[in-house]
Design a protein around this motif. Structure first.
Motif, PDB file in Angstrom:
ATOM      1  N   ASN A  36       1.053  -1.231  -0.270  1.00 32.55           N
ATOM      2  CA  ASN A  36      -0.214   0.290  -0.162  1.00 32.55           C
ATOM      3  C   ASN A  36       1.052   0.990  -0.323  1.00 32.55           C
ATOM      4  O   ASN A  36      -0.002   2.265   0.074  1.00 32.55           O
ATOM      5  CB  ASN A  36      -1.131  -0.029   1.082  1.00 32.55           C
ATOM      6  CG  ASN A  36       0.004  -0.224   2.870  1.00 32.55           C
ATOM      7  OD1 ASN A  36       0.862  -0.511   2.433  1.00 32.55           O
ATOM      8  ND2 ASN A  36      -1.105   0.507   3.660  1.00 32.55           N
ATOM      9  N   LYS A  37       2.369   1.211  -0.034  1.00 28.68           N
ATOM     10  CA  LYS A  37       2.749   2.035  -0.206  1.00 28.68           C
ATOM     11  C   LYS A  37       4.192   2.418  -1.444  1.00 28.68           C
ATOM     12  O   LYS A  37       5.209   1.574  -1.061  1.00 28.68           O
ATOM     13  CB  LYS A  37       4.103   2.281   1.179  1.00 28.68           C
ATOM     14  CG  LYS A  37       2.665   3.176   2.200  1.00 28.68           C
ATOM     15  CD  LYS A  37       4.134   2.825   2.964  1.00 28.68           C
ATOM     16  CE  LYS A  37       3.393   2.942   4.795  1.00 28.68           C
ATOM     17  NZ  LYS A  37       4.422   3.824   5.807  1.00 28.68           N
ATOM     18  N   LYS A  70      -2.911  -5.733  -4.812  1.00 29.83           N
ATOM     19  CA  LYS A  70      -2.796  -5.202  -5.790  1.00 29.83           C
ATOM     20  C   LYS A  70      -2.209  -4.995  -7.284  1.00 29.83           C
ATOM     21  O   LYS A  70      -1.150  -6.320  -7.379  1.00 29.83           O
ATOM     22  CB  LYS A  70      -2.023  -3.792  -4.884  1.00 29.83           C
ATOM     23  CG  LYS A  70      -2.930  -2.935  -4.132  1.00 29.83           C
ATOM     24  CD  LYS A  70      -2.011  -2.299  -2.933  1.00 29.83           C
ATOM     25  CE  LYS A  70      -3.010  -1.743  -2.010  1.00 29.83           C
ATOM     26  NZ  LYS A  70      -4.496  -0.964  -2.820  1.00 29.83           N
ATOM     27  N   THR A 116       0.371  -9.651  -3.177  1.00 30.73           N
ATOM     28  CA  THR A 116      -0.488  -8.928  -2.935  1.00 30.73           C
ATOM     29  C   THR A 116      -2.413  -9.287  -4.251  1.00 30.73           C
ATOM     30  O   THR A 116      -1.759  -9.033  -5.159  1.00 30.73           O
ATOM     31  CB  THR A 116      -0.396  -7.383  -2.783  1.00 30.73           C
ATOM     32  OG1 THR A 116      -1.343  -6.652  -2.762  1.00 30.73           O
ATOM     33  CG2 THR A 116       0.658  -7.042  -3.669  1.00 30.73           C
TER      34      THR A 116
END
Length: 488
Positions: A109-110, A450, A448
């Motif tokens: 998430n970064k 993502k 992930t």
């Protein structure tokens, strides 16, 4: 006495007539030149000796047969890194990461440096050229809320993918998400130019405002320098008009574009009115001037079911076009690849087909290419396709082959069983294949959902692709009969 002179005079006249006839026949008959007789020996003029005169009736001339004119075949020095024909019988594969994504502290998430959307081609100088989106510290695509100043970057290899040059950014560099460029469709032109089409403006989603724009950049020096992005010429941006009258948005589906035997460039756009999958269609686009202008050729749309990003695979031996299309619904129970084949002349109308051995695509963009064709002197027809062979999520990057121009497909091998994404393919002149793919599994990245991937380059041969098959099914590349060439 007078009678003897009369006989002698008649004999002289007859002799002169015979000599004149023979001489005339030798001068006027192009198949009986003056210095060669009918048997191929040298003839002698009659000088009053005992030579026997040639016959008065010349031999019948042989028929004139027009010479066979082969295609223009330019034999050039092959690069040292080309795989020789005798090396094709052994498995060969090399791979490397050429666009590496980064996140902070191993936290998905970064995002810190994100690459996506690969494209690859081979130039007329045998340079391998790769492109990708550089999305900075965002996962989002052009036109989506949360997207950043996306640029398309290029890397080149002149030694078969062993070494790669530094990143080249296609100008101008984006200053924000409204000046971003992404989702490249990459072409190698017959005149040596390289052309990239991309999504810009509001992109396909149009969540940041603005209309869909398809932009173009060109390189005339083998990918070293690129022109500034500009709006693509032709009617491919004319949403709401002509063949695009029912659609208000679109973009050229990313990856590697097709170049037909006559030099025509062909790709396909995903077009829609809104963003629902059941209203989407494929708009097939062509350029006959090395990418300077583009025309919407036709629309391919399913009667039932959804569809997403379309890709032109190739022109088949009978001149028709094969389209490979992403399954459109993420929630569909079966995520099978969608296929269209043109009817009649090149890409004017379409029929949906379902090949034997059709495969899953993980509801993700995928790509196929022409590998060999009997129309070009090869021993077999072969199409190669990469796709995510998964009916659940994005994983299992797998290679497939068709020996019957897309009527059926056979699974060859899994390139990466972990999470993966978009892929692109091209072929080198030595018969090896190059691929570029988004890969998460095995890349030292956390798993992930993502879209976090490294972009991995591979170069391999057909023998490696078929190495896991039974011995009778193993296949390898052989050089073509160069006297065979396409004719339509």
């Amino acid at each position: 006495m007078k009678k003897k002179y009369l006989i002698l005079l008649i004999s002289i006249v007859i002799g002169m007539l015979i000599f004149g006839a023979v001489s005339c026949s030798k001068r006027l008959n192009p198949f009986f030149p003056n210095n060669v007789n009918s048997s191929g020996g040298n003839s002698q003029e009659n000088d009053g000796g005992n030579d026997v005169l040639p016959p008065t009736v010349p031999p019948v001339a042989p028929p004139v047969i027009p010479p066979v004119v082969p295609p223009d075949i330019v034999e050039e020095d092959e690069p040292e890194w080309f795989l020789a024909p005798e090396e094709q019988v052994k498995p060969f594969m090399e791979q490397t990461i050429i666009f590496r994504s980064e996140i902070e502290n191993n936290k998905p998430n970064k995002p810190k440096k994100i690459y996506r959307i690969p494209g690859i081609t081979v130039s007329e100088k045998n340079t391998i050229i790769a492109v990708a989106d550089y999305r900075k510290d965002s996962y989002e695509d052009v036109g989506f809320a949360g997207s950043k100043a996306i640029d398309i970057v290029v890397r080149r290899s002149t030694d078969g993918g062993i070494n790669w040059g530094t990143e080249i950014t296609i100008p101008p560099i984006a200053s924000d998400n409204k000046t971003a460029h992404g989702d490249s469709l990459f072409f190698s032109c017959a005149n040596g130019d390289l052309v990239v089409l991309c999504a810009a403006g509001g992109g396909y989603a149009r969540e940041i405002g603005g209309q869909s724009k398809i932009m173009i950049s060109r390189s005339t020096d083998d990918g070293l320098n690129w022109s500034d992005w500009e709006l693509a010429e032709g009617n491919i941006n004319n949403f709401g008009q002509g063949l695009l009258k029912d659609y208000d948005r679109g973009f050229a589906a990313s990856g590697t574009g097709a170049r037909l035997a006559n030099g025509t460039l062909m790709g396909a756009m995903l077009v829609n009115k809104g963003t629902k999958n059941n209203t989407a269609a494929a708009a097939v686009i062509v350029s006959t001037d090395n990418g300077h202008s583009w025309t919407v050729r036709s629309i391919a749309k399913r009667k039932l079911g959804t569809q997403d990003e379309p890709k032109v695979v190739t022109q088949l031996n009978d001149g028709r076009i094969l389209l490979s299309v992403r399954s459109g619904n993420w929630k569909a129970a079966v995520k099978n690849r969608v296929w269209f084949r043109s009817m009649g002349d090149i890409g004017s109308s379409w029929e949906e087909i379902t090949p034997n051995g059709n495969f899953y695509d993980g509801a993700c963009n995928a790509e196929g290419i022409l590998f060999t064709s009997t129309k070009e002197g090869y021993n077999k027809n072969r199409l190669i396709h990469l796709a995510l062979d998964s009916n659940s999520d994005r994983r299992n990057l797998t290679a497939f082959i068709s020996y019957d121009e897309g009527e059926s497909w056979k699974k060859l091998r899994v390139l990466n069983s972990g999470r993966a994404g978009y892929s692109a393919l091209a072929r080198l002149r030595d018969g090896t294949i190059v691929s570029l793919a988004e890969e998460q599994g095995g890349q030292g990245l956390p798993e992930t959902s993502k879209e976090l991937y490294n972009i991995v380059f591979r170069r391999f041969n057909l023998r490696w692709l078929t190495d896991n098959l039974p011995e009778s099914d193993k296949d390898f590349y052989t050089v073509p009969d160069k006297t065979v060439f396409r004719k339509w």
